[in-house]
Design a protein around this motif. Structure first.
Motif, PDB file in Angstrom:
ATOM      1  N   VAL A   6     -17.836   5.630 -13.887  1.00 26.22           N
ATOM      2  CA  VAL A   6     -16.999   5.951 -12.729  1.00 26.22           C
ATOM      3  C   VAL A   6     -15.550   6.061 -13.174  1.00 26.22           C
ATOM      4  CG1 VAL A   6     -16.205   5.162 -10.475  1.00 26.22           C
ATOM      5  CG2 VAL A   6     -18.590   4.804 -11.145  1.00 26.22           C
ATOM      6  N   LEU A   7     -14.860   7.100 -12.713  1.00 29.49           N
ATOM      7  CA  LEU A   7     -13.471   7.287 -13.091  1.00 29.49           C
ATOM      8  C   LEU A   7     -12.611   6.101 -12.657  1.00 29.49           C
ATOM      9  CD1 LEU A   7     -12.897  11.060 -12.194  1.00 29.49           C
ATOM     10  CD2 LEU A   7     -13.206  10.057 -14.470  1.00 29.49           C
ATOM     11  N   LEU A   8     -11.660   5.743 -13.498  1.00 21.90           N
ATOM     12  CA  LEU A   8     -10.754   4.651 -13.154  1.00 21.90           C
ATOM     13  C   LEU A   8      -9.793   5.117 -12.059  1.00 21.90           C
ATOM     14  CD1 LEU A   8      -9.835   3.279 -16.694  1.00 21.90           C
ATOM     15  CD2 LEU A   8     -11.731   2.644 -15.211  1.00 21.90           C
ATOM     16  N   PRO A   9      -9.482   4.245 -11.107  1.00 22.99           N
ATOM     17  CA  PRO A   9      -8.546   4.633 -10.040  1.00 22.99           C
ATOM     18  C   PRO A   9      -7.142   4.835 -10.578  1.00 22.99           C
ATOM     19  CG  PRO A   9      -9.061   2.294  -9.918  1.00 22.99           C
ATOM     20  CD  PRO A   9      -9.972   2.870 -10.966  1.00 22.99           C
ATOM     21  N   ARG A  10      -6.382   5.671  -9.896  1.00 22.63           N
ATOM     22  CA  ARG A  10      -5.001   5.897 -10.293  1.00 22.63           C
ATOM     23  C   ARG A  10      -4.146   4.685  -9.937  1.00 22.63           C
ATOM     24  NH1 ARG A  10      -2.803  11.740  -8.641  1.00 22.63           N
ATOM     25  NH2 ARG A  10      -1.151  10.929  -9.990  1.00 22.63           N
ATOM     26  N   LEU A  11      -3.190   4.403 -10.789  1.00 24.93           N
ATOM     27  CA  LEU A  11      -2.280   3.286 -10.537  1.00 24.93           C
ATOM     28  C   LEU A  11      -1.318   3.643  -9.417  1.00 24.93           C
ATOM     29  CD1 LEU A  11      -1.529   2.312 -14.237  1.00 24.93           C
ATOM     30  CD2 LEU A  11      -2.898   1.006 -12.609  1.00 24.93           C
ATOM     31  N   SER A  12      -0.961   2.631  -8.628  1.00 24.94           N
ATOM     32  CA  SER A  12      -0.099   2.870  -7.473  1.00 24.94           C
ATOM     33  C   SER A  12       1.378   2.899  -7.836  1.00 24.94           C
ATOM     34  CB  SER A  12      -0.338   1.786  -6.415  1.00 24.94           C
ATOM     35  OG  SER A  12      -0.094   0.498  -6.960  1.00 24.94           O
ATOM     36  N   GLY A  13       1.725   2.454  -9.045  1.00 19.81           N
ATOM     37  CA  GLY A  13       3.134   2.430  -9.432  1.00 19.81           C
ATOM     38  C   GLY A  13       3.280   2.480 -10.941  1.00 19.81           C
ATOM     39  N   LEU A  14       4.506   2.678 -11.403  1.00 18.95           N
ATOM     40  CA  LEU A  14       4.802   2.757 -12.824  1.00 18.95           C
ATOM     41  C   LEU A  14       5.280   1.404 -13.339  1.00 18.95           C
ATOM     42  CD1 LEU A  14       6.785   6.142 -12.875  1.00 18.95           C
ATOM     43  CD2 LEU A  14       4.349   5.784 -13.410  1.00 18.95           C
ATOM     44  N   LEU A  15       5.174   1.220 -14.644  1.00 19.89           N
ATOM     45  CA  LEU A  15       5.745   0.031 -15.265  1.00 19.89           C
ATOM     46  C   LEU A  15       7.266   0.123 -15.239  1.00 19.89           C
ATOM     47  CD1 LEU A  15       3.494  -0.369 -18.449  1.00 19.89           C
ATOM     48  CD2 LEU A  15       3.524  -1.864 -16.436  1.00 19.89           C
ATOM     49  N   PRO A  16       7.938  -1.029 -15.228  1.00 17.54           N
ATOM     50  CA  PRO A  16       9.409  -0.991 -15.318  1.00 17.54           C
ATOM     51  C   PRO A  16       9.838  -0.272 -16.598  1.00 17.54           C
ATOM     52  CG  PRO A  16       8.648  -3.190 -14.693  1.00 17.54           C
ATOM     53  CD  PRO A  16       7.425  -2.411 -15.066  1.00 17.54           C
ATOM     54  N   GLU A  17      11.001   0.341 -16.553  1.00 20.62           N
ATOM     55  CA  GLU A  17      11.510   1.092 -17.697  1.00 20.62           C
ATOM     56  C   GLU A  17      11.635   0.178 -18.925  1.00 20.62           C
ATOM     57  OE1 GLU A  17      15.335   3.923 -18.912  1.00 20.62           O
ATOM     58  OE2 GLU A  17      15.139   3.100 -16.874  1.00 20.62           O
TER      59      GLU A  17
END
Length: 267
Positions: free
Chosen positions: A108-119
Motif C-alpha cells: 500500500v502506498l505510503l500516505p503523504r506527509l502533512s508538513g515539511l521538516l524545519p529548515e
C-alpha cells in the motif's frame, strides 16, 4: 542480549527429559517507567509448557529478579503463551497493561506527509559523535511509555559501535531531534518490515515529527527489501502513538497482556 542482563545467571536454559525446553533471559539493566525486569523468551519448543516446566521457569526468573535492581517482573503473553495465565495468577501476577501487535500491508502506498521538516533538519545515519545525544532523546521519548526499556548509555553505544545497523536520526546540525530504528525479518510468507522504535524530543510534541519518523522507518524498510507487510508493537495505553499508527494504515492484529508481580516485598 548479554549486555542487557547482569550476568550469565540471568540467562535461563531449561531442559527436561526430551532435551532443551526453553531459553530465556531476565532483562533487568534497562531503565523503564515501571522499574520492571522483563522476561524475554529467546527460544521455546513448539509444544505447550507443562505446569511443572512453567513453575521452574517462573521460580528461576523471580530469583534472578530479586537479586537485581528492579522491584517487579513483567511477563508478556503472546497468543502462543496464553495458557500461562492461570499459572501466573496463582503466583500473584496481575495484568498490568497490554501490548498491541499492529500490521499494515507492504504494497500500500505510503500516505503523504502533512508538513515539511524545519529548515536545515535532515535524516541521516547516526554517527559516533551523535550516539550519546541519540541515547538522550530515546531516554526522554520513552521515559513515560509502559513497556519501553532503554539500555544504559555505555551498553547502547558499545553495541552500536560494534557493528550492525545504525539508528536513523533526525538532525539539526549535529543535535539529534528524533529517531527511527527498523529491522527486516525473512519469513515463509515473505519479508516483514518491523518498525522497532520511532520518537522525538518530548518538547517537540505536536510538531508533526512522529509522522516524519514513521514515514522514514517505512521508507527505509521498503528500500531494503520487497516488504510483504509492516509490523510494530505499541502499548495500549500509548494513545498518541496508537492513533498515529492507525492513521497510517496499521490495524491491531493481536492483543498481548503483560502480567506483573511485585517481588520487592517477598523473600
Amino acid at each position: 542480549m548479554t549486555s542487557l542482563v547482569r550476568g550469565l545467571d540471568a540467562v535461563l536454559d531449561l531442559h527436561d527429559e526430551a532435551g532443551r525446553l526453553l531459553v530465556a533471559a531476565v532483562v533487568d539493566t534497562c531503565v523503564n517507567v515501571d522499574d520492571s525486569a522483563d522476561l524475554a523468551i529467546l527460544g521455546i519448543r513448539e509444544q505447550p509448557m507443562t505446569p511443572a516446566g512453567l513453575q521452574v521457569l517462573f521460580e528461576n526468573a523471580e530469583e534472578v529478579t530479586r537479586r537485581g535492581p528492579r522491584g517487579f517482573l513483567d511477563i508478556t503473553l503472546t497468543s502462543e503463551r496464553s495458557h500461562w495465565e492461570p499459572a501466573l495468577r496463582e503466583r500473584g501476577y496481575e495484568r498490568a497493561y497490554s501490548q498491541y501487535l499492529m500490521e499494515r500491508p507492504g504494497d500500500v502506498l505510503l500516505p503523504r506527509l502533512s508538513g515539511l521538516l524545519p529548515e536545515g533538519w535532515h535524516w541521516m545515519d547516526a554517527e559516533d559523535d551523535q550516539l550519546a545525544d541519540y541515547h538522550r532523546v530515546v531516554s526522554e521519548a520513552f521515559s513515560k511509555v509502559p513497556g519501553a526499556f532503554v539500555p544504559p548509555l555505555e551498553e547502547m553505544v558499545g553495541a552500536l559501535r560494534r557493528g550492525g545497523r545504525r539508528p536513523r536520526v533526525l538532525s539539526e546540525g549535529r543535535r539529534v531531534r528524533g529517531f527511527a530504528t527498523v529491522r527486516v525479518h525473512e519469513r515463509a510468507s515473505g519479508a516483514v518490515g518491523e518498525v522497532r522504535s520511532i520518537g522525538r524530543e518530548p518538547a517537540l510534541r505536536g510538531a508533526g515529527l512522529g509522522e516524519h519518523a514513521l514515514q522514514q522507518a517505512l521508507t527505509l524498510l521498503q528500500q531494503e527489501a520487497p516488504i510483504a507487510k509492516f509490523e510494530l508493537e505499541v502499548a495500549a495505553r500509548n494513545e498518541a502513538a496508537l492513533k498515529l499508527y492507525q492513521r497510517h494504515g496499521f490495524r491491531i492484529v493481536q492483543t498481548m497482556p503483560v502480567f506483573r508481580r511485585d517481588l520487592s516485598r517477598t523473600g
